[in-house]
Design a protein around this motif. Sequence first.
Motif, PDB file in Angstrom:
ATOM      1  N   SER A 170      24.184  42.769 -40.164  1.00 46.06           N
ATOM      2  CA  SER A 170      22.829  42.312 -40.453  1.00 46.06           C
ATOM      3  C   SER A 170      22.805  40.788 -40.543  1.00 46.06           C
ATOM      4  O   SER A 170      23.741  40.161 -41.048  1.00 46.06           O
ATOM      5  N   ALA A 171      21.741  40.207 -40.036  1.00 43.58           N
ATOM      6  CA  ALA A 171      21.600  38.755 -40.073  1.00 43.58           C
ATOM      7  C   ALA A 171      21.372  38.278 -41.503  1.00 43.58           C
ATOM      8  O   ALA A 171      20.730  38.958 -42.304  1.00 43.58           O
ATOM      9  N   MET A 172      21.917  37.122 -41.822  1.00 42.40           N
ATOM     10  CA  MET A 172      21.712  36.521 -43.134  1.00 42.40           C
ATOM     11  C   MET A 172      20.393  35.745 -43.132  1.00 42.40           C
ATOM     12  O   MET A 172      19.934  35.277 -42.088  1.00 42.40           O
ATOM     13  N   PHE A 173      19.796  35.642 -44.308  1.00 47.85           N
ATOM     14  CA  PHE A 173      18.568  34.867 -44.429  1.00 47.85           C
ATOM     15  C   PHE A 173      18.887  33.381 -44.357  1.00 47.85           C
ATOM     16  O   PHE A 173      19.864  32.908 -44.939  1.00 47.85           O
ATOM     17  N   ASP A 174      18.067  32.662 -43.630  1.00 40.82           N
ATOM     18  CA  ASP A 174      18.236  31.214 -43.490  1.00 40.82           C
ATOM     19  C   ASP A 174      17.475  30.527 -44.626  1.00 40.82           C
ATOM     20  O   ASP A 174      16.244  30.589 -44.683  1.00 40.82           O
ATOM     21  N   PRO A 175      18.168  29.880 -45.559  1.00 37.29           N
ATOM     22  CA  PRO A 175      17.486  29.225 -46.685  1.00 37.29           C
ATOM     23  C   PRO A 175      16.515  28.143 -46.235  1.00 37.29           C
ATOM     24  O   PRO A 175      15.539  27.846 -46.922  1.00 37.29           O
ATOM     25  N   ASN A 176      16.779  27.563 -45.061  1.00 36.96           N
ATOM     26  CA  ASN A 176      15.867  26.534 -44.555  1.00 36.96           C
ATOM     27  C   ASN A 176      14.521  27.134 -44.173  1.00 36.96           C
ATOM     28  O   ASN A 176      13.473  26.505 -44.354  1.00 36.96           O
TER      29      ASN A 176
END
Length: 256
Positions: free
Chosen positions: A14-20
């Motif tokens: 699963s893709a990680m969330f991009d904090p940006n």
Amino acid sequence: MDNKCGNSAVRFCSAMFDPNLLGDPRVLMNLLAHERRQRAENQTRECRQTDITLEMRKNLAHWMLQVCELRLCEEEVFPLAMSYVRICLSSFPLHRDHLKLLGSTCLLLASKMRNKVQLHISILEYYTGGSVTCHQIREWEPFILNILHWDLEVIISHNFLDHMLERVFCSLEMRASLRKNAGSYATLCYTDCNLSKFAPSTITGVCISKAMQDFGFVVSPAEDLYTFLSALTDTTTDEFLACQAEMDSSLYVQMQ
């Protein structure tokens, strides 16, 4: 691809969330704008169902949720499928004998959009007890796609969860717990068609508020929390409170 003892298995990551992206207010603003556009388009659909009752729609929603739970689908599959169902029911008259066919086809489309592995048509046929065939689902898939104008990126409450929780001041550990509880509430909201009159973003705000109360978050006065969350979703406090009252009533009925 993993190959051991002659057996092949596909591993998914699963893709990680991009904090940006989560921290960029423009992303949330674009989601809200997309939501307003879709709701404005859907409000032009004025089909009245004469053969489908609210109880039938409720039973269909619970059946679809059960299928998703049994097949361990991603959390967005069920609400996305229900969104497709609601658009279709507001677009053309449906005979009650075709209600589960509609639900099965919408589950297929939603799984193609949001699940790691799409729900196989034969699996959907199995869960209908044979009342819907694979051939019927294949025939209805292009039909439903045309009804949706091939716009399968329907905004749902879960799209807003991480963006809004990013703006709640709490630890990362607590945020994960809030995310889980709020996500569960948001999913249950899609089993009640009475809540469809509220914007998905408003429902998300109410679910986060409910989750915060579950974990003993105290915001004094309480109006400050409602004002903060309603401001994030660009809605009025009155609309937020109306949605909260409707959700509380829905959850009370479901827990009886």
